[in-house]
Design a protein around this motif. Structure first.
Motif, PDB file in Angstrom:
ATOM      1  N   MET A   1       7.454  -4.401  -3.473  1.00  0.00           N
ATOM      2  CA  MET A   1       6.966  -4.517  -2.073  1.00  0.00           C
ATOM      3  C   MET A   1       8.347  -4.305  -1.396  1.00  0.00           C
ATOM      4  O   MET A   1       9.173  -3.835  -1.867  1.00  0.00           O
ATOM      5  N   LYS A   2       8.221  -3.957   0.092  1.00  0.00           N
ATOM      6  CA  LYS A   2       9.259  -3.854   1.116  1.00  0.00           C
ATOM      7  C   LYS A   2       9.338  -5.384   1.641  1.00  0.00           C
ATOM      8  O   LYS A   2       8.831  -6.003   1.931  1.00  0.00           O
ATOM      9  N   TRP A  17      15.152  -2.341   5.740  1.00  0.00           N
ATOM     10  CA  TRP A  17      13.643  -2.398   5.215  1.00  0.00           C
ATOM     11  C   TRP A  17      13.513  -1.375   4.020  1.00  0.00           C
ATOM     12  O   TRP A  17      13.613  -0.364   3.988  1.00  0.00           O
ATOM     13  N   ASN A  33      -0.438 -11.421   2.308  1.00  0.00           N
ATOM     14  CA  ASN A  33      -0.013  -9.961   3.064  1.00  0.00           C
ATOM     15  C   ASN A  33       0.625 -10.383   4.248  1.00  0.00           C
ATOM     16  O   ASN A  33      -0.337 -10.702   5.166  1.00  0.00           O
ATOM     17  N   ARG A  35       1.601  -9.863   8.201  1.00  0.00           N
ATOM     18  CA  ARG A  35       1.328  -8.898   9.126  1.00  0.00           C
ATOM     19  C   ARG A  35       2.319  -9.220  10.434  1.00  0.00           C
ATOM     20  O   ARG A  35       2.632  -8.196  11.061  1.00  0.00           O
ATOM     21  N   GLU A  96       6.841  -7.816   3.008  1.00  0.00           N
ATOM     22  CA  GLU A  96       5.271  -7.420   2.877  1.00  0.00           C
ATOM     23  C   GLU A  96       4.332  -8.679   2.181  1.00  0.00           C
ATOM     24  O   GLU A  96       3.235  -8.760   2.619  1.00  0.00           O
ATOM     25  N   GLN A  97       4.997  -9.285   1.644  1.00  0.00           N
ATOM     26  CA  GLN A  97       4.396 -10.454   0.901  1.00  0.00           C
ATOM     27  C   GLN A  97       4.999 -11.675   0.810  1.00  0.00           C
ATOM     28  O   GLN A  97       6.284 -11.638   0.629  1.00  0.00           O
ATOM     29  N   LEU A 325       4.543  -6.135  11.180  1.00  0.00           N
ATOM     30  CA  LEU A 325       4.487  -5.273  10.202  1.00  0.00           C
ATOM     31  C   LEU A 325       3.449  -4.163  10.188  1.00  0.00           C
ATOM     32  O   LEU A 325       2.495  -4.648  10.983  1.00  0.00           O
TER      33      LEU A 325
END
Ligand SMILES: NC(=O)c1ccc[n+]([C@@H]2O[C@H](COP(=O)([O-])OP(=O)(O)OC[C@H]3O[C@@H](n4cnc5c(N)ncnc54)[C@H](OP(=O)(O)O)[C@@H]3O)[C@@H](O)[C@H]2O)c1
Length: 327
Positions: A1-2, A17, A33, A35, A96-97, A325
């Motif tokens: 993930m980022k 990032w 996830n 957002r 991202e998560q 995001l």
């Protein structure tokens, strides 16, 4: 993930990032996830290496998030993949998560954007827990809120006014003072131009205030003690002005004052769950119905986190700065 990774250039934090290792989740947790997340002052300190995450928490910045559930631990009931949620985190929101205990989740209303969801948890839970649990604010009392136009301050003004308490604030510009008055402050003092303790004593007819919500710390200590009434409470939640101040124990003993320091991030999980659930029962419905409103200053892309941090460090925000995001 980022996720945002903190680098250092010429002793200044540079937020990038980048791809990092994927994260897992425990049986009592869900994977979300993300957002949107938001900038908090603690993130600025952590990026400078001054505020390490509590033991066991993610090293990634980010104390809150709004997003959709992507996976669910085996011991979790009552949630489904795709549910829109927001939650306080001990770290890990700038990614991202993020993983969160299911008991910390709050379900977002369908008509809320993730930007709104990301503006609530950290500052409203801070204001709620410190006004009512630590500070024991009552409807017939008066509260002085320093940094009144901050994310925490704008939430605290609304909560205090909602129960009927009188609100005095300090802030550093006419634009911020005007917004605090719109939100219900009956006294708004520019601390850069006037001594707040003189203004508080004049406005209160010499009686002072019952509770102070203070993120400034040392430099305000003596004035804070002076303006508290007998039985008053000083709840310190930050050290924006520094750690050292002048203390007069005669004021503490003579007025039976209470000095309270309080940090949400380092509380045990069970207490954070309790605060979240109590807030959900009491004031969350008022946010859902729009009676109370999160104050949102601006929205940056997560890839612009560095610019967002610099903006907050210059004290330019009035309310929350959100990091969005893609997707
Ligand atoms: N203990 C906890 O659990 C907890 C949780 C969340 C936040 N906090 C703390 O609560 C405070 C507010 O957080 P936030 O995210 O709502 O902040 P924020 O929205 O970034 O606002 C902070 C504001 O404080 C004012 N300020 C900065 N330095 C100051 C100084 N030396 N003297 C007086 N005012 C100063 C500035 O407004 P002006 O333009 O008016 O000067 C600044 O915009 C921070 O200190 C944060 O660390 C504590």
């Amino acid at each position: 993930m980022k996720a945002i990774v903190v680098h250092s250039e010429a002793d200044k934090p540079v937020l990038k990032w980048e791809t990092v290792a994927d994260i897992g989740y425990e049986p009592h947790e869900v994977l979300v996830n993300v957002r949107a997340t938001a900038v908090n002052r603690a993130d600025l300190s952590q990026a400078r290496g001054h505020y390490p995450p509590p033991p066991g928490a993610s090293e990634i910045l980010g104390l809150e998030m709004a997003g959709e559930i992507a996976a669910i631990g085996d011991a979790v009931d009552g949630w489904a993949i795709g549910d829109r949620v927001c939650a306080l985190l001990p770290g890990g929101g700038y990614a991202e998560q993020a993983a969160a205990p299911a008991d910390m989740l709050v379900r977002m209303p369908d008509d809320w954007s993730f930007i709104t969801g990301a503006a609530v948890m950290e500052v409203w839970l801070t204001a709620f827990s410190n006004l009512f649990m630590e500070g024991d604010l009552k409807p017939d009392e008066t509260i002085l809120i320093h940094a009144g136009a901050s994310g925490v301050g704008t939430s605290a003004i609304q909560l205090a006014r909602h129960i009927g308490a009188a609100v005095y604030v300090t802030a550093g510009s006419e634009r911020k003072l005007a917004r605090c008055r719109e939100l219900g402050a009956s006294l708004a003092v520019n601390y850069k131009e006037a001594d707040f303790s003189t203004a508080v004593m004049e406005t209160s007819g010499g009686r002072g205030v019952d509770l102070i919500l203070d993120p400034v710390g040392g430099p305000y200590l003596l004035q804070n003690l002076r303006v508290l009434r007998a039985g008053g409470r000083l709840v310190n939640i930050g050290l924006l002005g520094g750690t050292k101040g002048e203390m007069d124990m005669g004021l503490v003993l003579g007025k039976s004052l209470r000095l309270i320091g309080s940090r949400l991030r380092s509380k045990p999980l069970s207490q954070k769950i309790g605060i979240t659930r109590d807030f959900e029962k009491t004031f969350w419905p008022l946010l859902v119905s729009g009676v109370l409103k999160p104050e949102i200053d601006s929205v940056y892309s997560i890839t612009e986190a560095r610019a967002a941090h610099e903006y907050v460090a210059r004290n330019q925000n009035l309310g929350k700065v959100i990091l969005k995001l893609d997707g």
